[in-house]
Design a protein around this motif. Structure first.
Motif, PDB file in Angstrom:
ATOM      1  N   VAL A 207       1.524  -8.763  -5.147  1.00  0.00           N
ATOM      2  CA  VAL A 207       0.699  -9.597  -5.774  1.00  0.00           C
ATOM      3  C   VAL A 207       0.109  -8.850  -7.280  1.00  0.00           C
ATOM      4  O   VAL A 207       0.380  -7.677  -7.129  1.00  0.00           O
ATOM      5  CB  VAL A 207      -0.542  -9.816  -4.857  1.00  0.00           C
ATOM      6  CG1 VAL A 207      -0.168 -10.896  -3.914  1.00  0.00           C
ATOM      7  CG2 VAL A 207      -1.274  -8.592  -4.253  1.00  0.00           C
ATOM      8  N   ASP A 208      -0.267  -9.233  -8.018  1.00  0.00           N
ATOM      9  CA  ASP A 208      -1.004  -8.795  -9.141  1.00  0.00           C
ATOM     10  C   ASP A 208      -2.236  -7.991  -8.834  1.00  0.00           C
ATOM     11  O   ASP A 208      -2.864  -6.939  -9.523  1.00  0.00           O
ATOM     12  CB  ASP A 208      -1.309  -9.444 -10.361  1.00  0.00           C
ATOM     13  CG  ASP A 208       0.102 -10.195 -10.779  1.00  0.00           C
ATOM     14  OD1 ASP A 208       0.923  -9.729 -11.352  1.00  0.00           O
ATOM     15  OD2 ASP A 208       0.422 -11.458 -10.430  1.00  0.00           O
ATOM     16  N   ALA A 209      -3.157  -8.535  -7.963  1.00  0.00           N
ATOM     17  CA  ALA A 209      -4.674  -7.993  -7.709  1.00  0.00           C
ATOM     18  C   ALA A 209      -4.883  -8.302  -6.291  1.00  0.00           C
ATOM     19  O   ALA A 209      -4.351  -9.392  -5.537  1.00  0.00           O
ATOM     20  CB  ALA A 209      -5.572  -8.654  -8.746  1.00  0.00           C
ATOM     21  N   VAL A 210      -5.517  -7.389  -5.422  1.00  0.00           N
ATOM     22  CA  VAL A 210      -6.291  -7.584  -4.066  1.00  0.00           C
ATOM     23  C   VAL A 210      -7.599  -7.261  -4.184  1.00  0.00           C
ATOM     24  O   VAL A 210      -8.051  -6.339  -4.929  1.00  0.00           O
ATOM     25  CB  VAL A 210      -5.603  -6.460  -3.142  1.00  0.00           C
ATOM     26  CG1 VAL A 210      -6.126  -6.655  -1.747  1.00  0.00           C
ATOM     27  CG2 VAL A 210      -3.891  -6.404  -3.106  1.00  0.00           C
ATOM     28  N   ILE A 211      -8.241  -8.333  -3.631  1.00  0.00           N
ATOM     29  CA  ILE A 211      -9.761  -8.224  -3.381  1.00  0.00           C
ATOM     30  C   ILE A 211      -9.979  -8.205  -1.962  1.00  0.00           C
ATOM     31  O   ILE A 211      -9.696  -8.918  -0.959  1.00  0.00           O
ATOM     32  CB  ILE A 211     -10.414  -9.561  -3.727  1.00  0.00           C
ATOM     33  CG1 ILE A 211     -10.062  -9.894  -5.183  1.00  0.00           C
ATOM     34  CG2 ILE A 211     -11.982  -9.385  -3.671  1.00  0.00           C
ATOM     35  CD1 ILE A 211     -10.298  -8.969  -6.242  1.00  0.00           C
ATOM     36  N   VAL A 212     -10.479  -6.887  -1.630  1.00  0.00           N
ATOM     37  CA  VAL A 212     -10.680  -6.506  -0.062  1.00  0.00           C
ATOM     38  C   VAL A 212     -12.233  -6.759   0.075  1.00  0.00           C
ATOM     39  O   VAL A 212     -13.256  -6.059  -0.406  1.00  0.00           O
ATOM     40  CB  VAL A 212     -10.394  -5.040   0.044  1.00  0.00           C
ATOM     41  CG1 VAL A 212     -10.598  -4.682   1.287  1.00  0.00           C
ATOM     42  CG2 VAL A 212      -9.070  -4.570  -0.687  1.00  0.00           C
ATOM     43  N   THR A 213     -12.477  -7.505   1.101  1.00  0.00           N
ATOM     44  CA  THR A 213     -13.804  -8.110   1.277  1.00  0.00           C
ATOM     45  C   THR A 213     -14.021  -7.608   2.856  1.00  0.00           C
ATOM     46  O   THR A 213     -15.104  -7.727   3.385  1.00  0.00           O
ATOM     47  CB  THR A 213     -14.046  -9.382   1.404  1.00  0.00           C
ATOM     48  OG1 THR A 213     -13.344 -10.285   2.447  1.00  0.00           O
ATOM     49  CG2 THR A 213     -13.714  -9.950   0.039  1.00  0.00           C
ATOM     50  N   VAL A 214     -13.215  -6.835   3.564  1.00  0.00           N
ATOM     51  CA  VAL A 214     -13.173  -6.489   5.120  1.00  0.00           C
ATOM     52  C   VAL A 214     -13.297  -5.002   5.131  1.00  0.00           C
ATOM     53  O   VAL A 214     -12.452  -4.423   4.396  1.00  0.00           O
ATOM     54  CB  VAL A 214     -12.115  -7.060   5.878  1.00  0.00           C
ATOM     55  CG1 VAL A 214     -12.108  -6.757   7.354  1.00  0.00           C
ATOM     56  CG2 VAL A 214     -11.856  -8.556   5.696  1.00  0.00           C
ATOM     57  N   ASP A 215     -14.254  -4.334   5.757  1.00  0.00           N
ATOM     58  CA  ASP A 215     -14.388  -2.849   5.773  1.00  0.00           C
ATOM     59  C   ASP A 215     -13.101  -2.281   6.204  1.00  0.00           C
ATOM     60  O   ASP A 215     -12.240  -2.609   7.188  1.00  0.00           O
ATOM     61  CB  ASP A 215     -15.453  -2.658   6.849  1.00  0.00           C
ATOM     62  CG  ASP A 215     -16.885  -2.876   6.381  1.00  0.00           C
ATOM     63  OD1 ASP A 215     -17.089  -2.675   5.043  1.00  0.00           O
ATOM     64  OD2 ASP A 215     -17.798  -2.989   7.087  1.00  0.00           O
ATOM     65  N   ALA A 216     -12.832  -1.373   5.446  1.00  0.00           N
ATOM     66  CA  ALA A 216     -11.784  -0.224   5.717  1.00  0.00           C
ATOM     67  C   ALA A 216     -10.369  -0.787   6.211  1.00  0.00           C
ATOM     68  O   ALA A 216      -9.526  -0.536   7.092  1.00  0.00           O
ATOM     69  CB  ALA A 216     -12.123   0.624   6.850  1.00  0.00           C
ATOM     70  N   THR A 217     -10.131  -1.866   5.141  1.00  0.00           N
ATOM     71  CA  THR A 217      -8.738  -2.676   5.443  1.00  0.00           C
ATOM     72  C   THR A 217      -7.889  -2.341   4.388  1.00  0.00           C
ATOM     73  O   THR A 217      -8.354  -2.829   3.099  1.00  0.00           O
ATOM     74  CB  THR A 217      -9.024  -4.432   5.530  1.00  0.00           C
ATOM     75  OG1 THR A 217      -9.931  -4.263   6.718  1.00  0.00           O
ATOM     76  CG2 THR A 217      -7.935  -4.972   5.738  1.00  0.00           C
ATOM     77  N   LEU A 218      -6.684  -2.062   4.519  1.00  0.00           N
ATOM     78  CA  LEU A 218      -5.502  -1.792   3.592  1.00  0.00           C
ATOM     79  C   LEU A 218      -4.974  -3.076   3.313  1.00  0.00           C
ATOM     80  O   LEU A 218      -4.569  -3.627   4.357  1.00  0.00           O
ATOM     81  CB  LEU A 218      -4.680  -0.862   3.622  1.00  0.00           C
ATOM     82  CG  LEU A 218      -5.193   0.826   3.664  1.00  0.00           C
ATOM     83  CD1 LEU A 218      -4.176   1.816   4.062  1.00  0.00           C
ATOM     84  CD2 LEU A 218      -5.337   1.157   2.205  1.00  0.00           C
ATOM     85  N   PRO A 219      -4.394  -3.367   2.060  1.00  0.00           N
ATOM     86  CA  PRO A 219      -3.655  -4.466   2.121  1.00  0.00           C
ATOM     87  C   PRO A 219      -2.287  -4.326   2.504  1.00  0.00           C
ATOM     88  O   PRO A 219      -2.029  -3.177   3.064  1.00  0.00           O
ATOM     89  CB  PRO A 219      -3.553  -4.632   0.604  1.00  0.00           C
ATOM     90  CG  PRO A 219      -3.888  -3.396  -0.141  1.00  0.00           C
ATOM     91  CD  PRO A 219      -4.793  -2.808   0.837  1.00  0.00           C
ATOM     92  N   PRO A 220      -1.379  -5.443   2.958  1.00  0.00           N
ATOM     93  CA  PRO A 220      -0.060  -5.059   3.540  1.00  0.00           C
ATOM     94  C   PRO A 220       0.752  -4.163   2.391  1.00  0.00           C
ATOM     95  O   PRO A 220       0.578  -4.503   1.391  1.00  0.00           O
ATOM     96  CB  PRO A 220       0.551  -6.503   3.570  1.00  0.00           C
ATOM     97  CG  PRO A 220      -0.779  -7.310   3.980  1.00  0.00           C
ATOM     98  CD  PRO A 220      -1.847  -6.795   2.899  1.00  0.00           C
ATOM     99  N   ARG A 221       1.783  -3.342   2.895  1.00  0.00           N
ATOM    100  CA  ARG A 221       2.504  -2.506   2.189  1.00  0.00           C
ATOM    101  C   ARG A 221       3.286  -3.471   0.995  1.00  0.00           C
ATOM    102  O   ARG A 221       3.204  -3.140  -0.194  1.00  0.00           O
ATOM    103  CB  ARG A 221       3.339  -1.674   2.786  1.00  0.00           C
ATOM    104  CG  ARG A 221       4.372  -0.725   1.950  1.00  0.00           C
ATOM    105  CD  ARG A 221       3.560   0.323   0.922  1.00  0.00           C
ATOM    106  NE  ARG A 221       4.492   0.941  -0.016  1.00  0.00           N
ATOM    107  CZ  ARG A 221       4.830   0.390  -1.273  1.00  0.00           C
ATOM    108  NH1 ARG A 221       4.414  -0.771  -1.745  1.00  0.00           N
ATOM    109  NH2 ARG A 221       5.473   1.372  -2.171  1.00  0.00           N
ATOM    110  N   GLY A 222       3.785  -4.428   1.438  1.00  0.00           N
ATOM    111  CA  GLY A 222       4.668  -5.189   0.520  1.00  0.00           C
ATOM    112  C   GLY A 222       3.851  -5.840  -0.479  1.00  0.00           C
ATOM    113  O   GLY A 222       4.614  -6.496  -1.503  1.00  0.00           O
ATOM    114  N   ALA A 223       2.764  -6.094  -0.388  1.00  0.00           N
ATOM    115  CA  ALA A 223       1.933  -6.943  -1.138  1.00  0.00           C
ATOM    116  C   ALA A 223       1.698  -6.012  -2.501  1.00  0.00           C
ATOM    117  O   ALA A 223       1.311  -6.521  -3.456  1.00  0.00           O
ATOM    118  CB  ALA A 223       0.576  -7.327  -0.741  1.00  0.00           C
ATOM    119  N   VAL A 224       1.692  -4.809  -2.461  1.00  0.00           N
ATOM    120  CA  VAL A 224       1.226  -3.664  -3.570  1.00  0.00           C
ATOM    121  C   VAL A 224       2.496  -3.273  -3.973  1.00  0.00           C
ATOM    122  O   VAL A 224       3.432  -2.856  -3.608  1.00  0.00           O
ATOM    123  CB  VAL A 224       0.595  -2.446  -2.791  1.00  0.00           C
ATOM    124  CG1 VAL A 224      -0.018  -1.722  -4.035  1.00  0.00           C
ATOM    125  CG2 VAL A 224      -0.797  -3.066  -2.062  1.00  0.00           C
TER     126      VAL A 224
END
Length: 313
Positions: A207-224
């Motif tokens: 993805v082009d951008a990730v919006i993290v709204t959950v405490d201490a949560t990393l996006p999946p590796r494949g999304a970055v």
């Protein structure tokens, strides 16, 4: 007037009371608002429990930031607003505002009209969450044709971030429990993944951008991928931030929302066009503020929790 008050640190049931305080008078640049409804957010319950400032976020025994209602009086130097106007605001955040009361002083620069498509409860519940979503998307540079991953799409900020990203022309991927997938798609998400489904999460394309709204949560590796923007409204550890950098994410940024009546007015125009709505998980009268805060503290609210101060507005 009646107002919520905290007696000190502790649980909602132990420290919240409704007391009589003097009705304030608007000063230069301020309006006095007859409050119809106010919203609650995680920051409200965290700062109540601790009873001290969180960095630049100011603690007060007289709480509240989100607010919607009717202007009762305008102070000197206020233009463009008049008694009787239906307005809402994120008042003064991160400074002290005191909106969980029958009347509230609000800076005219923080005000926006209540969209005709929203109830007073929705308008009162929206400001902090919707401005957080808006400012997070701005920080990520989200624009038409991009793919955006919203982690925690059913929460207060998450469900509004989905809608605002779609309104900007983005394709949205989001996470949530299966019971909420229909709602998430209804808000415009093109792809919905169970946050506990490791295979499904791993299959999310970059993805082009990730919006993290959950405490201490990393996006999946494949999304970055190289250049993916990661904007968080919660805390990431130094190790998590370093990990994102190793994956090529840039920028990786934590934001703190600020009051902005002009931005809230832009969002109101989207709401008038049917592009943004506020999902109310529940609403409580001011006398049941402790129960309302306890609902927020469960972490299971879908959308927003509202406090109804005057149901006639």
């Amino acid at each position: 007037m009646r107002s919520a008050k905290y007696s000190g640190p502790g649980s909602a049931a132990d420290v919240i009371s409704i007391v009589e305080v003097e009705t304030p008078t608007p000063g230069p640049g301020q309006v006095l608002l007859r409050v119809g409804a106010a919203g609650l957010n995680p920051v409200d319950v965290k700062i109540r429990a601790a009873a001290h400032d969180f960095g630049v976020i100011r603690y007060s025994a007289l709480p509240g930031w989100d607010v919607a209602g009717v202007i009762a009086e305008v102070g000197p130097e206020v233009t463009g607003w008049a008694p009787g106007d239906r307005v809402h605001a994120l008042a003064a955040f991160p400074d002290i505002a005191h909106t969980l009361a029958e009347y509230a002083l609000v800076s005219a620069s923080d005000l926006a009209p209540i969209p005709s498509t929203w109830s007073t409860a929705q308008a009162g519940a929206a400001p902090l969450a919707v401005l957080t979503a808006w400012q997070a998307l701005d920080a990520a540079g989200v624009r038409d044709g991009q793919r955006v991953l919203v982690l925690g799409g059913a929460g207060g900020v998450g469900h509004l971030a989905i809608q605002l990203a779609v309104a900007r022309g983005a394709e949205v991927v989001t996470t949530g429990s299966p019971a909420k997938h229909e709602l998430l798609r209804g808000w415009g998400a093109a792809e919905v993944v169970d946050y506990r489904d490791e295979q499904g999460l791993a299959a999310i394309a970059p993805v082009d951008a990730v919006i993290v709204t959950v405490d201490a949560t990393l996006p999946p590796r494949g999304a970055v991928r190289e250049g993916t923007s990661v904007i968080t409204i919660t805390g990431l550890s130094a190790a998590q931030t370093a990990q994102l950098g190793e994956w090529g994410a840039s920028p990786v940024q934590r934001i703190l929302v600020h009051a902005d009546g002009a931005e809230l007015s832009e969002i109101a125009m989207l709401a008038e066009a049917g592009r943004v709505s506020v999902h109310l998980d529940s609403s409580f009268p001011l006398d049941d503020l402790a129960a309302a805060q306890e609902r927020v503290e469960t972490g299971r609210a879908t959308g927003k929790v509202a406090v109804i101060v005057d149901p006639t507005i």
